[in-house]
Design an enzyme around this catalytic site. Structure first.
Site, PDB file in Angstrom:
ATOM      1  N   LYS A 167       0.846  -1.206   0.000  1.00  0.00           N
ATOM      2  CA  LYS A 167       0.000   0.000   0.000  1.00  0.00           C
ATOM      3  C   LYS A 167       0.878   1.253   0.000  1.00  0.00           C
ATOM      4  O   LYS A 167       1.927   1.257  -0.649  1.00  0.00           O
ATOM      5  CB  LYS A 167      -0.974  -0.055   1.182  1.00  0.00           C
ATOM      6  CG  LYS A 167      -1.779  -1.364   1.180  1.00  0.00           C
ATOM      7  CD  LYS A 167      -2.954  -1.383   2.109  1.00  0.00           C
ATOM      8  CE  LYS A 167      -3.656  -2.721   2.012  1.00  0.00           C
ATOM      9  NZ  LYS A 167      -4.865  -2.803   2.831  1.00  0.00           N
ATOM     10  N   GLU A 218      -9.592  -0.471  -1.868  1.00  0.00           N
ATOM     11  CA  GLU A 218      -9.241   0.923  -1.542  1.00  0.00           C
ATOM     12  C   GLU A 218      -9.276   1.783  -2.798  1.00  0.00           C
ATOM     13  O   GLU A 218      -9.618   2.963  -2.742  1.00  0.00           O
ATOM     14  CB  GLU A 218      -7.868   0.958  -0.842  1.00  0.00           C
ATOM     15  CG  GLU A 218      -7.977   0.419   0.576  1.00  0.00           C
ATOM     16  CD  GLU A 218      -6.710  -0.224   1.118  1.00  0.00           C
ATOM     17  OE1 GLU A 218      -5.629  -0.045   0.542  1.00  0.00           O
ATOM     18  OE2 GLU A 218      -6.831  -0.930   2.146  1.00  0.00           O
ATOM     19  N   GLU A 257     -11.175 -10.256  -1.023  1.00  0.00           N
ATOM     20  CA  GLU A 257     -10.843  -9.451   0.147  1.00  0.00           C
ATOM     21  C   GLU A 257     -12.112  -8.789   0.674  1.00  0.00           C
ATOM     22  O   GLU A 257     -12.524  -7.728   0.168  1.00  0.00           O
ATOM     23  CB  GLU A 257      -9.840  -8.351  -0.228  1.00  0.00           C
ATOM     24  CG  GLU A 257      -8.528  -8.863  -0.753  1.00  0.00           C
ATOM     25  CD  GLU A 257      -7.408  -7.846  -0.532  1.00  0.00           C
ATOM     26  OE1 GLU A 257      -6.443  -8.212   0.141  1.00  0.00           O
ATOM     27  OE2 GLU A 257      -7.522  -6.697  -0.985  1.00  0.00           O
ATOM     28  N   GLY A 273      -7.479  -4.519   7.221  1.00  0.00           N
ATOM     29  CA  GLY A 273      -6.881  -3.579   8.163  1.00  0.00           C
ATOM     30  C   GLY A 273      -7.641  -3.429   9.463  1.00  0.00           C
ATOM     31  O   GLY A 273      -7.366  -2.546  10.259  1.00  0.00           O
ATOM     32  N   SER A 297      -6.641  -8.957   6.941  1.00  0.00           N
ATOM     33  CA  SER A 297      -6.123  -9.290   8.274  1.00  0.00           C
ATOM     34  C   SER A 297      -5.539 -10.704   8.360  1.00  0.00           C
ATOM     35  O   SER A 297      -5.736 -11.397   9.369  1.00  0.00           O
ATOM     36  CB  SER A 297      -7.193  -9.071   9.347  1.00  0.00           C
ATOM     37  OG  SER A 297      -7.585  -7.703   9.369  1.00  0.00           O
ATOM     38  N   GLY A 354      -1.664  -7.297   3.580  1.00  0.00           N
ATOM     39  CA  GLY A 354      -1.392  -5.871   3.762  1.00  0.00           C
ATOM     40  C   GLY A 354      -0.432  -5.651   4.911  1.00  0.00           C
ATOM     41  O   GLY A 354       0.778  -5.860   4.795  1.00  0.00           O
TER      42      GLY A 354
END
Ligand code: 13P
Length: 253
Positions: free
Chosen positions: A13, A99, A169, A175, A215, A236
């Site tokens: 990211k 995102e 996802e 996150g 996660s 991530g």
């Protein structure tokens, strides 16, 4: 996991400077020396591609980008194209991350166009799909994911799909520390595999890898990755620590 080779990719990211990226990539490469049971990709920010490219050169670790425009070149300020990425050594590109969809307005049609550009250049892709918490609570997870899968892949051939990985996802798990349970993830992965069978036939679908993301940590990776339709993960936060990422990669073996 049929005979699909597990595949774990680190999505860094908007983290790391080139110097930090080089160090992280060198750590991963060193720790995974002689480890071939799992495919691995590192996807740093664009400005760190050269540094990570240097670190992974000559190894089996793939260099990945986090997005890519569908056109070859043009007046698209802030974008980069597949030929540009290829020229700096990128071999795989993440597309349609939630995102990008949530914060930058990317649409299903846009993801499709970007995928076209990536595949035309001979690069591999990791195409992300997943529902929000609200959509899960409304019981429309399969409608949402089904639509995303159809829209992204519509019109491509089974042969083209050989270089495509899907990443499921769930947005609510990204996150947040809230991982989908292995059973919840497996259910959606099996659904996606079913859609791929319909779109591309059983052989192509059986060969395609579907990563789970959201996660994933060293302590839950093994159980997730041992589900029959989960073929590794898109990581991530935990991909920013060498030890955690390497432990997750090894959980895929
Ligand atoms: P986290 O592993 O930080 O939840 O992020 C998952 C993700 O979005 C990978 O693309």
């Amino acid at each position: 996991m049929a005979d699909r080779k597990p595949y774990v990719a680190g999505n860094w990211k908007m983290h790391t400077t080139p110097a930090e990226a080089a160090k992280l990539a060198q750590g991963v490469v060193k720790a995974l020396e002689c480890f071939a049971a799992c495919d691995v990709a590192l996807c740093p920010p664009y400005v760190c591609l050269a540094a990570v490219g240097d670190a992974v050169r000559g190894t089996s670790v793939k260099l990945g980008a986090q997005n890519c425009h569908g056109e070859i070149q043009g007046a698209f300020t802030g974008e980069v194209s597949a030929p540009m990425l290829k020229a700096v050594g990128v071999t795989t590109v993440i597309l349609g991350h939630s995102e990008r969809r949530q914060f930058f307005g990317e649409t299903d049609a846009g993801v499709h166009a970007r995928l076209k550009g990536v595949l035309a250049e001979g690069l591999e892709a990791i195409v992300c799909v997943g529902e929000t918490l609200e959509q899960r609570q409304q019981n429309i997870t399969k409608d949402v994911v089904g639509h995303q899968v159809r829209a992204a892949f519509n019109g491509f051939t089974a042969a083209q799909m050989a270089t495509v990985t899907v990443a499921y996802e769930p947005v609510w798990a990204i996150g947040t520390g809230l991982t989908a349970s292995p059973a919840q993830a497996q259910e959606v992965h099996a659904f996606i595999r079913g859609m791929l069978i319909q779109q591309f036939g059983p052989d192509a679908a059986a060969a395609m890898r579907i990563q789970y993301g959201g996660s994933v940590k060293p302590n839950n990776a093994k159980e997730l990755f041992s589900q029959p339709d989960i073929d590794g993960g898109l990581i991530g936060g935990a991909s920013l620590k060498v030890e955690d990422f390497v432990a997750i990669v090894k959980a895929g073996a």
